[in-house]
Design an enzyme around this catalytic site. Sequence first.
Site, short mmCIF file in Angstrom:
data_model
loop_
_atom_site.label_atom_id
_atom_site.label_comp_id
_atom_site.label_asym_id
_atom_site.label_seq_id
_atom_site.Cartn_x
_atom_site.Cartn_y
_atom_site.Cartn_z
N GLY A 141 2.63 -1.06 4.24
CA GLY A 141 2.87 0.36 4.11
C GLY A 141 4.29 0.63 3.74
O GLY A 141 4.89 0.54 2.48
N GLY A 142 5.10 1.54 4.75
CA GLY A 142 6.21 2.08 4.60
C GLY A 142 7.34 1.04 3.89
O GLY A 142 8.20 1.35 2.90
N HIS A 192 -9.53 1.38 4.87
CA HIS A 192 -8.24 1.62 5.74
C HIS A 192 -8.41 2.55 6.88
O HIS A 192 -9.31 3.44 6.83
CB HIS A 192 -7.09 2.10 4.67
N GLU A 249 -6.84 5.03 7.96
CA GLU A 249 -6.67 6.38 7.46
C GLU A 249 -8.11 6.90 6.96
O GLU A 249 -8.14 8.02 6.99
CB GLU A 249 -5.38 6.47 6.74
N ASN A 265 0.88 -1.08 0.15
CA ASN A 265 0.08 0.04 -0.08
C ASN A 265 0.98 1.31 0.02
O ASN A 265 1.62 1.58 1.01
CB ASN A 265 -0.70 0.01 1.13
N TRP A 266 1.05 1.81 -1.09
CA TRP A 266 2.04 3.02 -1.31
C TRP A 266 1.38 4.28 -0.50
O TRP A 266 2.40 5.09 -0.29
CB TRP A 266 2.30 3.26 -2.77
N LYS A 267 0.28 4.14 -0.35
CA LYS A 267 -0.26 5.36 0.43
C LYS A 267 -0.11 6.68 -0.63
O LYS A 267 -0.06 6.35 -1.78
CB LYS A 267 -0.04 5.66 1.87
N GLY A 269 2.35 2.40 11.05
CA GLY A 269 3.47 3.42 10.80
C GLY A 269 4.00 3.85 12.00
O GLY A 269 4.84 4.76 12.10
N SER A 308 3.29 -1.93 10.43
CA SER A 308 4.83 -2.08 10.74
C SER A 308 5.37 -3.37 10.40
O SER A 308 6.36 -3.69 11.17
CB SER A 308 5.04 -1.59 12.15
N GLU A 349 -5.69 -4.97 10.58
CA GLU A 349 -4.53 -3.57 10.73
C GLU A 349 -4.80 -3.04 12.05
O GLU A 349 -5.74 -1.94 11.99
CB GLU A 349 -4.64 -2.70 9.49
#
Length: 253
Positions: A230-231, A93, A95, A9-11, A171, A209, A165
């Site tokens: 993510g990251g 998600h 977010e 997930n590149w966000k 994150g 994470s 999640e």
Amino acid sequence: MRRKLVVGNWKMNGDRARNSTLLDQLLSAMPAGVDCAVCAPFPYLPQVGELLAGSGVALGAQDVSEFPDGAHTGDVSVAMLADWGVHFVIVGHSERRAFHGESDGVIARKAAAVLAKELVPIVCFGETLVERESGVTEQVLVRQLDALAANLSPDALQRIVLAYEPVWAIGTGRAATVEQVQAVLVFVRRWLARHLSAPERIRILYGGSVKPETAGGLFGLPDADGGLIGGASLVAESFLEICRAAARAAQGN
Ligand code: 13P
């Protein structure tokens, strides 16, 4: 037998040059034995779709409208995503829930819209730190999952991918422990067994994470079918190492 699935997930990250470099690096070393996808921001779906064509890595989007078309300025429909070859769509998600006020009902209707066009929703759910610490994790998860059962037919529900999640792990560098994840997965599998005729076919990912060092332990859990990353999905070698961990876990099962 469920195949492991690792989804990046590149966000809201990337640009044309960086996307191209990242995908070159990924595609030159993608391991076999694991399903893989990247969920790019809307403007880059055509570019990423073209670069992924024929690679076996699927194209995903990060959100979608619950509506088919019309006066919804700024929104993107499922049909538009399908037009660009999108296969997976992340919905719900945390977010989106936190920054855009998306309710359980909106999220379930988005999942239904995705399924109606034969795409696959990756439905995210999970508790906040306050909820975990106040001992209401299971109630929160059931509320989020019940909204799916209320809005999807059993046939549609059977085609979703779930992603657990925990919000406090996203994150933060603080992944949930394997024990915490396994406890939730068992709980969710019991919920699935109450709602589906073939609950064992549903893939449940873990996200929050995930790093190369922690991926093996998480993916080795009997009820975990991969990860939503993510990251670490923005760094080719990290994402590849996470995909390799999933391929190794698949062999071990
Ligand atoms: P991080 O891997 O950066 O914690 O993000 C997880 C996530 O939100 C994936 O959807």
